[in-house]
Design an enzyme around this catalytic site. Structure first.
Site, PDB file in Angstrom:
ATOM      1  N   PHE A 139       0.860  -1.186   0.000  1.00 31.95           N
ATOM      2  CA  PHE A 139       0.000   0.000   0.000  1.00 31.95           C
ATOM      3  C   PHE A 139       0.889   1.226   0.000  1.00 31.95           C
ATOM      4  CE2 PHE A 139      -2.462   3.503   1.718  1.00 31.95           C
ATOM      5  CZ  PHE A 139      -3.591   3.436   0.930  1.00 31.95           C
ATOM      6  N   ASP A 224       9.164   2.607   2.290  1.00 36.77           N
ATOM      7  CA  ASP A 224       7.975   3.395   2.633  1.00 36.77           C
ATOM      8  C   ASP A 224       7.717   3.169   4.120  1.00 36.77           C
ATOM      9  OD1 ASP A 224       5.477   4.436   3.131  1.00 36.77           O
ATOM     10  OD2 ASP A 224       4.588   3.726   1.253  1.00 36.77           O
ATOM     11  N   LYS A 253       2.161  10.538   7.871  1.00 37.13           N
ATOM     12  CA  LYS A 253       1.299  10.213   9.005  1.00 37.13           C
ATOM     13  C   LYS A 253       1.749  10.873  10.320  1.00 37.13           C
ATOM     14  CE  LYS A 253      -1.262   6.491   7.045  1.00 37.13           C
ATOM     15  NZ  LYS A 253      -0.886   5.418   6.143  1.00 37.13           N
TER      16      LYS A 253
HETATM   17  C1  LIG Z   1      -1.074   5.625   4.641  1.00 40.70           C
HETATM   18  C2  LIG Z   1       0.034   5.159   3.772  1.00 40.70           C
HETATM   19  C3  LIG Z   1       0.353   5.818   2.567  1.00 40.70           C
HETATM   20  C4  LIG Z   1      -0.467   6.955   2.031  1.00 40.70           C
HETATM   21  O1  LIG Z   1      -0.499   8.071   2.865  1.00 40.70           O
HETATM   22  P1  LIG Z   1      -1.626   9.190   2.636  1.00 40.70           P
HETATM   23  O2  LIG Z   1      -1.269  10.267   3.623  1.00 40.70           O
HETATM   24  O3  LIG Z   1      -2.948   8.555   2.901  1.00 40.70           O
HETATM   25  O4  LIG Z   1      -1.493   9.645   1.233  1.00 40.70           O
HETATM   26  C5  LIG Z   1       1.428   5.344   1.853  1.00 40.70           C
HETATM   27  N1  LIG Z   1       2.170   4.310   2.277  1.00 40.70           N
HETATM   28  C6  LIG Z   1       1.916   3.677   3.440  1.00 40.70           C
HETATM   29  C7  LIG Z   1       2.785   2.541   3.866  1.00 40.70           C
HETATM   30  C8  LIG Z   1       0.826   4.059   4.208  1.00 40.70           C
HETATM   31  O5  LIG Z   1       0.532   3.385   5.335  1.00 40.70           O
END
Ligand SMILES: *Cc1c(COP(=O)(O)O)cnc(C)c1O
Length: 398
Positions: A139, A224, A253
């Protein structure tokens, strides 16, 4: 059971989520309250955006003080806050430079742009042939490019055509990584633990082996850490569990302290220097309000030992969860306070979440069979015990 507040939101808001039927009006620390005054323990932390706990007083003060000074001026000018924030995050994580954005997916897109341009300028990959390897079950966000990397049918259906240039391999399989690499590979983009993918923890040694392969074949390792970073797994970065030093990482986040959308792409100088003025940007990225909050979010994370608490409470919580005897629980997995409870397919994880709601526990299922347990990193043993009691009550009722 009809609630006019819920009805109004449903009437005017796009139905791109299916929220649990609770209306939240206030929060403090690990607790949130609904419109009837009922208190809940937050086991979602807004998908790890609220690592510091809700309404942290130091963060609120930083926000308020900066809000009355200077907020949005764009990157057309220097401000007295951006350098302070980026110096702090670079020194903390050991990277040379940072590119500030707002949401997580924007920082992911930034990382992809950096990797592609690096491939053309530094690695001499033929123009527009660069490939990026990603993992099944990933994701990385919801833009067209992020869903182009996704293997989740629901994220992709009817949204094509997709962005080319991605190769998808199984998560946790080092041999498949090595086999997927070609002279055109720019980067391997990977989550140290797949959060939205269902709290999937790869076998230990996986990330380290990936790092060695990336070095050997001269491609960038980009992690990520939007969800796993900033203490969530019991280390500042989840990469640190295996002493892995990626070429770049993405944070988001919790970087916003639970108050604002703040993200960064961090990398070595050689990679970041592919960006020239005008190549890339964001109206709001790196604004002084976000910079003040981001700098304070990092300070609080360290000053209040949230990372150590995440490690200790994570161990405690996981141990307690494993002690629960219930035919409904198939597996408890996770790292630190990023925990997933795999529920037997015969039962609905959403039904359990609805029952947990009645018992004062706020959480949401992912992938139909996984219940996330990812509280703010300030959580205490007593609050974990309370959660375990509620969970046992709910599992008993089922
Ligand atoms: C939440 C998330 C995203 C996307 O972040 P947004 O602020 O919703 O665009 C990307 N990568 C990971 C691993 C995430 O948990």
């Amino acid at each position: 059971m009809s609630n006019p507040i819920i009805e109004r939101e449903q009437l005017y808001c796009a139905h791109n989520y299916s929220p649990l039927p609770v209306v939240l009006v206030r929060a403090q620390g690990v607790y949130v309250w609904d419109d009837a005054g009922k208190r809940y323990i937050d086991m979602m932390s807004a998908y790890s955006a609220v690592n510091h706990g809700h309404c942290h007083p130091k963060l609120i003060r930083a926000l308020q003080e900066q809000a009355s000074q200077l907020n949005i001026v764009s990157r057309a000018f220097y401000t007295d806050k951006l350098g302070v924030f980026l110096e702090r995050i670079c020194k903390l994580t050991g990277f040379d430079k940072a590119l500030p954005m707002n949401t997580g997916v924007e920082a992911v897109e930034t990382a992809i742009k950096a990797a592609r341009k690096w491939a053309y300028l530094v690695k001499d990959v033929p123009q527009y042939q660069a490939e990026i390897i990603v993992c099944q079950g990933n994701f990385h966000g919801r833009t067209i490019t992020a869903i182009s990397m996704s293997t989740e049918p629901q994220y992709r259906d009817k949204f094509g055509p997709y962005t080319p240039g991605f190769k998808i391999i199984p998560y946790g399989d080092v041999n498949q990584l090595e086999q997927a690499i070609t002279p055109h590979t720019a980067a391997f983009l990977v989550e140290p633990v797949q959060g939205e993918g269902g709290i999937q923890v790869p076998a230990s040694g996986y990330l380290k082996a990936c790092e060695e392969i990336c070095r050997k074949h001269q491609l960038l390792l980009i992690c990520d850490e939007i969800q796993t970073g900033l203490g969530r797994t019991g280390k500042l970065l989840a990469c640190e569990h295996e002493d892995v030093h990626p070429d770049g990482i993405v944070l988001g986040k919790a970087l916003g302290g639970g108050l604002l959308p703040i993200s960064v792409f961090l990398s070595r100088r050689e990679i970041m220097d592919v960006f020239m003025p005008g190549d890339h940007g964001s109206t709001f990225g790196g604004n002084p309000l976000a910079s003040a909050v981001g700098a304070m979010a990092i300070a609080v994370l360290l000053d209040e030992n949230l990372i150590t608490n995440a490690a200790e409470m994570g161990n405690y919580f996981q141990r307690k969860l494993r002690e629960i005897q219930s035919p409904l629980i198939k597996e408890v997995r996770g790292k630190g306070l990023l925990i997933g409870l795999e529920i037997d397919k015969k039962y609905s994880a959403r039904t359990i979440c609805l029952k947990l709601l009645e018992h004062g526990i706020l959480t949401k299922e992912t992938h139909h069979t996984v219940i996330r347990l990812a509280p703010p990193l300030i959580i205490t043993k007593e609050q974990i015990d309370e959660t375990i009691d509620s969970l046992q009550g709910v599992l008993g009722e089922m």
